[in-house]
Design a protein around this motif. Structure first.
Motif, PDB file in Angstrom:
ATOM      1  N   GLY A 146      53.211  71.892  12.335  1.00 45.77           N
ATOM      2  CA  GLY A 146      53.174  73.349  12.248  1.00 45.77           C
ATOM      3  C   GLY A 146      53.215  74.056  13.581  1.00 45.77           C
ATOM      4  O   GLY A 146      53.279  75.282  13.622  1.00 45.77           O
ATOM      5  N   THR A 147      53.174  73.320  14.683  1.00 47.49           N
ATOM      6  CA  THR A 147      53.204  73.925  16.011  1.00 47.49           C
ATOM      7  C   THR A 147      54.628  73.902  16.562  1.00 47.49           C
ATOM      8  O   THR A 147      55.298  72.876  16.531  1.00 47.49           O
ATOM      9  N   THR A 148      55.093  75.047  17.033  1.00 51.98           N
ATOM     10  CA  THR A 148      56.428  75.150  17.614  1.00 51.98           C
ATOM     11  C   THR A 148      56.352  75.895  18.941  1.00 51.98           C
ATOM     12  O   THR A 148      55.424  76.676  19.182  1.00 51.98           O
ATOM     13  N   VAL A 149      57.323  75.641  19.777  1.00 55.08           N
ATOM     14  CA  VAL A 149      57.407  76.299  21.087  1.00 55.08           C
ATOM     15  C   VAL A 149      58.420  77.426  21.007  1.00 55.08           C
ATOM     16  O   VAL A 149      59.581  77.214  20.644  1.00 55.08           O
ATOM     17  N   ASP A 150      57.974  78.632  21.320  1.00 53.77           N
ATOM     18  CA  ASP A 150      58.877  79.790  21.302  1.00 53.77           C
ATOM     19  C   ASP A 150      59.720  79.866  22.564  1.00 53.77           C
ATOM     20  O   ASP A 150      60.923  80.106  22.508  1.00 53.77           O
ATOM     21  N   SER A 151      59.086  79.684  23.710  1.00 54.92           N
ATOM     22  CA  SER A 151      59.816  79.799  24.977  1.00 54.92           C
ATOM     23  C   SER A 151      59.051  79.084  26.081  1.00 54.92           C
ATOM     24  O   SER A 151      57.833  78.878  25.986  1.00 54.92           O
ATOM     25  N   VAL A 152      59.793  78.713  27.108  1.00 56.64           N
ATOM     26  CA  VAL A 152      59.218  78.106  28.311  1.00 56.64           C
ATOM     27  C   VAL A 152      59.830  78.805  29.513  1.00 56.64           C
ATOM     28  O   VAL A 152      61.056  78.827  29.668  1.00 56.64           O
ATOM     29  N   ASP A 153      58.984  79.380  30.350  1.00 59.37           N
ATOM     30  CA  ASP A 153      59.437  80.077  31.559  1.00 59.37           C
ATOM     31  C   ASP A 153      58.853  79.385  32.779  1.00 59.37           C
ATOM     32  O   ASP A 153      57.644  79.119  32.834  1.00 59.37           O
ATOM     33  N   VAL A 154      59.708  79.126  33.749  1.00 58.61           N
ATOM     34  CA  VAL A 154      59.281  78.473  34.988  1.00 58.61           C
ATOM     35  C   VAL A 154      59.537  79.419  36.142  1.00 58.61           C
ATOM     36  O   VAL A 154      60.664  79.903  36.320  1.00 58.61           O
ATOM     37  N   THR A 155      58.505  79.718  36.908  1.00 60.92           N
ATOM     38  CA  THR A 155      58.651  80.506  38.121  1.00 60.92           C
ATOM     39  C   THR A 155      58.437  79.578  39.314  1.00 60.92           C
ATOM     40  O   THR A 155      58.541  78.366  39.190  1.00 60.92           O
ATOM     41  N   ALA A 156      58.146  80.152  40.463  1.00 60.02           N
ATOM     42  CA  ALA A 156      58.018  79.342  41.664  1.00 60.02           C
ATOM     43  C   ALA A 156      56.895  78.327  41.566  1.00 60.02           C
ATOM     44  O   ALA A 156      57.022  77.197  42.034  1.00 60.02           O
ATOM     45  N   ASN A 157      55.778  78.693  40.935  1.00 61.89           N
ATOM     46  CA  ASN A 157      54.636  77.780  40.889  1.00 61.89           C
ATOM     47  C   ASN A 157      53.914  77.761  39.552  1.00 61.89           C
ATOM     48  O   ASN A 157      52.792  77.265  39.466  1.00 61.89           O
ATOM     49  N   THR A 158      54.517  78.308  38.499  1.00 66.21           N
ATOM     50  CA  THR A 158      53.847  78.389  37.205  1.00 66.21           C
ATOM     51  C   THR A 158      54.817  78.065  36.076  1.00 66.21           C
ATOM     52  O   THR A 158      55.961  78.520  36.083  1.00 66.21           O
ATOM     53  N   VAL A 159      54.311  77.298  35.111  1.00 70.47           N
ATOM     54  CA  VAL A 159      55.046  77.026  33.878  1.00 70.47           C
ATOM     55  C   VAL A 159      54.317  77.740  32.748  1.00 70.47           C
ATOM     56  O   VAL A 159      53.142  77.460  32.492  1.00 70.47           O
ATOM     57  N   THR A 160      54.982  78.668  32.098  1.00 71.85           N
ATOM     58  CA  THR A 160      54.388  79.429  31.002  1.00 71.85           C
ATOM     59  C   THR A 160      55.012  78.981  29.685  1.00 71.85           C
ATOM     60  O   THR A 160      56.235  79.080  29.514  1.00 71.85           O
ATOM     61  N   VAL A 161      54.175  78.501  28.774  1.00 69.64           N
ATOM     62  CA  VAL A 161      54.636  77.987  27.486  1.00 69.64           C
ATOM     63  C   VAL A 161      54.094  78.887  26.382  1.00 69.64           C
ATOM     64  O   VAL A 161      52.879  79.042  26.239  1.00 69.64           O
ATOM     65  N   SER A 162      54.987  79.485  25.613  1.00 72.69           N
ATOM     66  CA  SER A 162      54.604  80.317  24.468  1.00 72.69           C
ATOM     67  C   SER A 162      54.751  79.488  23.200  1.00 72.69           C
ATOM     68  O   SER A 162      55.835  78.944  22.937  1.00 72.69           O
ATOM     69  N   VAL A 163      53.676  79.394  22.422  1.00 74.19           N
ATOM     70  CA  VAL A 163      53.678  78.518  21.248  1.00 74.19           C
ATOM     71  C   VAL A 163      53.215  79.269  20.002  1.00 74.19           C
ATOM     72  O   VAL A 163      52.522  80.284  20.084  1.00 74.19           O
ATOM     73  N   ARG A 164      53.622  78.732  18.864  1.00 78.06           N
ATOM     74  CA  ARG A 164      53.120  79.173  17.557  1.00 78.06           C
ATOM     75  C   ARG A 164      52.314  78.025  16.968  1.00 78.06           C
ATOM     76  O   ARG A 164      52.855  76.937  16.762  1.00 78.06           O
ATOM     77  N   ALA A 165      51.051  78.259  16.748  1.00 80.73           N
ATOM     78  CA  ALA A 165      50.169  77.214  16.223  1.00 80.73           C
ATOM     79  C   ALA A 165      49.485  77.715  14.954  1.00 80.73           C
ATOM     80  O   ALA A 165      49.090  78.892  14.875  1.00 80.73           O
ATOM     81  N   PRO A 166      49.325  76.846  13.934  1.00 80.70           N
ATOM     82  CA  PRO A 166      48.684  77.265  12.684  1.00 80.70           C
ATOM     83  C   PRO A 166      47.222  77.617  12.852  1.00 80.70           C
ATOM     84  O   PRO A 166      46.683  78.449  12.126  1.00 80.70           O
ATOM     85  N   SER A 167      46.557  76.996  13.801  1.00 81.60           N
ATOM     86  CA  SER A 167      45.138  77.279  14.027  1.00 81.60           C
ATOM     87  C   SER A 167      44.862  77.224  15.528  1.00 81.60           C
ATOM     88  O   SER A 167      45.384  78.036  16.274  1.00 81.60           O
TER      89      SER A 167
END
Length: 227
Positions: free
Chosen positions: A167-188
């Motif tokens: 039930g968990t999916t990844v909406d987007s992944v953004d990488v900047t100079a020093n940060t990885v941002t992961v947007s997810v959809r989780a059931p709980s």
């Protein structure tokens, strides 16, 4: 000066028309060279409309210089410097291409009879300026290439991490100079964040911070890759 009296209707960090001109790449230099060559041809030939040089200037010089002022008024000095580099690279590229075009049309003969700065000194100054702007543009283009590779690797690693929890999916992944941002959809609750760090190990440089954003707006700092 104009931006001082304008209302702050937008955030410069989220406006694509501004951010696209604060991180110049080699493709921008090539575009300016093409515009400079077209503008020089327009000035050298009587059968070509005089509007062409104005269009070249409007495309290559006015927008980045306007962005410099807007970013300075907003306190974003780093972005202003990036836009200034784009302006200078466009300016030098247009001058260089104009010099090539005018030389091809035979204006070099007329220049020999004029007193003042020698042509060799002028060519040297243009060449040095071209190299000075080429270096940051090439470095920035290389940085974009690495970020693209890291984004692809991080997306695959995040998808593998999310697949472990039904039930968990990844909406987007953004990488900047020093940060990885992961947007997810989780059931709980969010899946194990250490598992995400382990999946990213070897896919992006060690030391990059990892931030997970859930659909509810929860923002969690998972840690750093390789720690």
């Amino acid at each position: 000066l104009v931006s001082l009296f304008m209302p702050d209707a937008t955030n410069v960090l989220t406006n694509s028309q501004i951010t696209s001109r604060t991180s110049p790449r080699l493709v921008d230099l090539l575009a300016a060279m093409a515009a400079g060559m077209a503008g020089a041809v327009g000035l050298a030939r009587r059968d070509v409309g005089d509007i062409l040089p104005g269009v070249a200037i409007a495309i290559s010089l006015v927008p980045p210089l306007a962005v410099v002022g807007i970013c300075l008024e907003s306190g974003q000095v780093a972005l202003a410097v990036g836009a200034l580099v784009l302006f200078l690279s466009n300016l030098i590229a247009m001058v260089l291409c104009g010099t090539i075009v005018y030389t091809a049309y035979g204006y070099a003969k007329e220049a020999r009879i004029l007193n003042g700065i020698s042509r060799r000194r002028a060519y040297t100054a243009i060449g040095i300026g071209f190299v000075l702007v080429f270096i940051p543009l090439a470095a920035n283009a290389l940085g974009h290439a690495f970020i693209s590779i890291w984004t692809t690797n991080a997306t695959a690693a995040a998808d593998d991490w999310a697949a472990r929890t039904p039930g968990t999916t990844v909406d987007s992944v953004d990488v900047t100079a020093n940060t990885v941002t992961v947007s997810v959809r989780a059931p709980s609750a969010l899946p194990d964040l250490q598992g995400l760090l382990d999946s990213l190990d070897g896919q992006v440089p060690n030391g990059m911070k990892v931030v997970v954003v859930s659909t509810e707006g929860e923002r969690v700092e998972a840690g750093s890759v390789g720690d």
